[in-house]
Scaffold this motif. Sequence first.
Motif, short mmCIF file in Angstrom:
data_model
loop_
_atom_site.label_atom_id
_atom_site.label_comp_id
_atom_site.label_asym_id
_atom_site.label_seq_id
_atom_site.Cartn_x
_atom_site.Cartn_y
_atom_site.Cartn_z
N ALA A 1 -8.16 42.05 -34.92
CA ALA A 1 -7.04 42.58 -34.76
C ALA A 1 -6.50 43.98 -35.38
O ALA A 1 -6.89 43.81 -36.97
N ILE A 2 -5.71 44.57 -34.84
CA ILE A 2 -5.28 45.14 -36.07
C ILE A 2 -4.21 45.20 -36.26
O ILE A 2 -2.89 45.42 -36.78
N ALA A 3 -2.71 44.00 -35.33
CA ALA A 3 -1.44 43.78 -35.93
C ALA A 3 -1.52 42.39 -35.35
O ALA A 3 -1.89 41.79 -34.90
N SER A 4 -0.28 41.58 -35.76
CA SER A 4 0.05 39.93 -36.00
C SER A 4 0.13 40.32 -33.90
O SER A 4 -0.41 38.89 -33.73
N CYS A 5 0.31 41.31 -33.38
CA CYS A 5 0.22 40.60 -31.97
C CYS A 5 -0.26 41.59 -31.25
O CYS A 5 -0.66 42.93 -32.01
N ALA A 6 -0.74 42.06 -29.81
CA ALA A 6 -1.74 42.69 -29.56
C ALA A 6 -0.95 44.23 -30.03
O ALA A 6 0.21 44.07 -30.69
N PRO A 7 -1.93 45.17 -30.73
CA PRO A 7 -3.42 45.51 -29.71
C PRO A 7 -4.00 44.78 -30.98
O PRO A 7 -4.46 44.50 -31.69
N GLN A 8 -5.34 44.22 -30.02
CA GLN A 8 -6.33 44.03 -30.80
C GLN A 8 -7.86 45.44 -30.65
O GLN A 8 -7.26 46.60 -29.29
N ALA A 9 -9.01 44.71 -31.09
CA ALA A 9 -10.48 46.15 -31.14
C ALA A 9 -11.59 45.61 -30.60
O ALA A 9 -12.07 44.46 -31.77
N TYR B 1 -5.72 45.32 -25.16
CA TYR B 1 -4.06 44.21 -25.07
C TYR B 1 -4.66 43.06 -24.48
O TYR B 1 -5.43 43.11 -23.71
N ASP B 2 -4.48 41.74 -25.53
CA ASP B 2 -5.35 40.60 -24.90
C ASP B 2 -4.34 39.94 -23.90
O ASP B 2 -3.37 39.75 -24.53
N GLY B 3 -5.02 39.62 -22.81
CA GLY B 3 -3.53 39.15 -22.14
C GLY B 3 -2.78 39.99 -21.61
O GLY B 3 -2.21 39.45 -20.66
N GLY C 1 -11.04 48.26 -18.48
CA GLY C 1 -11.53 49.62 -18.67
C GLY C 1 -11.72 48.46 -20.10
O GLY C 1 -12.90 49.63 -21.07
N ALA C 2 -11.42 47.43 -21.29
CA ALA C 2 -12.26 47.33 -21.99
C ALA C 2 -13.77 46.91 -21.75
O ALA C 2 -14.78 47.04 -22.29
N GLU C 3 -13.95 46.26 -20.48
CA GLU C 3 -15.23 45.76 -20.07
C GLU C 3 -16.02 47.14 -19.88
O GLU C 3 -17.43 47.05 -19.93
N TYR C 4 -15.59 47.66 -19.23
CA TYR C 4 -15.97 49.17 -19.09
C TYR C 4 -16.71 49.74 -20.36
O TYR C 4 -17.50 50.47 -20.27
N ALA C 5 -16.06 50.08 -21.26
CA ALA C 5 -15.99 50.70 -22.62
C ALA C 5 -17.36 49.47 -23.10
O ALA C 5 -17.94 50.40 -23.77
N TYR C 6 -17.01 48.59 -22.95
CA TYR C 6 -17.93 47.71 -23.56
C TYR C 6 -19.82 48.20 -23.42
O TYR C 6 -20.12 47.60 -23.75
N SER C 7 -19.47 48.36 -21.95
CA SER C 7 -20.58 48.95 -20.69
C SER C 7 -20.84 50.26 -21.09
O SER C 7 -22.23 50.73 -20.57
N PHE C 8 -20.59 51.12 -22.04
CA PHE C 8 -20.57 51.94 -22.04
C PHE C 8 -20.19 53.03 -20.50
O PHE C 8 -20.94 53.75 -20.66
N LYS C 9 -19.76 52.78 -19.59
CA LYS C 9 -19.19 53.43 -18.30
C LYS C 9 -17.79 53.93 -18.44
O LYS C 9 -16.48 53.48 -18.39
#
Length: 319
Positions: free
Chosen positions: A18-26, A232-234, A242-250
């Motif tokens: 968590a970067i902040a109490s509400c989105a964003p996250q990492a 940003y979750d949800g 974008g997060a999914e592609y980054a997770y797969s390094f695409k």
Amino acid sequence: MVKTSFFRGLALSSVLLAIASCAPQAFVIRPEMRTASKSGLNLAGKSMAVVYLTGDESRVNEFNASIADGFASRLEEDYFGGDQVIGLFKMESEKAADYSAKDTLVRLVMESGKDVVFLFDLPELGTPTVGTPMKIGGRRKSADSTYITSVTIPFTTKVYVYDSMNKEDKVLGFNGNKSLSTEVYSDGTVGKDNVAVRSLQAIPAIAEKAGSLAANTFLSTWKQDYFQVIYYDGAESAWNRGAEYAYSFKWDKAIEEWLPLTKSKNEEKRACAAYDIALACFMSGMPDLALEWLDRSDKDMPVSLSKDLRRKIKEYSGR
């Protein structure tokens, strides 16, 4: 500049921070990153040229052309996935010229249009040392090749390197004193002088191997590091994709998702999207473009992760 990757051996962590109490996250990615070579130079993401001098002796010219070719090929394997992108040039030597001078190397950088230039000075080839012929066991098709003789040829070479993007802004010199080894087949009655002459025919092949070994000083070293991808979750599905592609390094696909988010009316989201694109550009071998996107991110709203990413981009790209 040719695009190259700064990382390999990817390892992932799905831990959400968590970067902040509400989105964003990492979430964290843990790739192995290229670091400076044994020479002290960081060549990742830089274009290169190899220049070799020629003189009056054909054997010396053959040696220099082959050692430069082997050197360039090895660097291409390490930094460019084997693509033949390193410029290979020959230059006639002049007796009064100082090839270790900075002005000389700077001129070659300008003429070649490359970031880094390696210059092979004229080598010194010693007298071949001929061993004792040894009979080869088993059947041989030709009586002329029933004996084998080992021959070593000592040589001395000098390589000058100038990295136009190195903060130290100086020419580095490297000396090599080694021996080339080859084998000559005969019927066992050939004199040593004749064997020595025959051994010189192998100079191109064995000099190319010597060049490949000489490149070891300039090859990548690696260490594992970590980077964080913001999302940003949800929120909008683009963040999730974008997060999914980054997770797969695409990274190319991740950038396609993040680009529209840089036009958000929310300055925090614009800044986070620009940060993610900066990370993607860096991982895709474009450090300069990555820094431009970080500048854009900071202009909208400085992200807490931005400073660390900027430091790492400069560290790994030698800026």
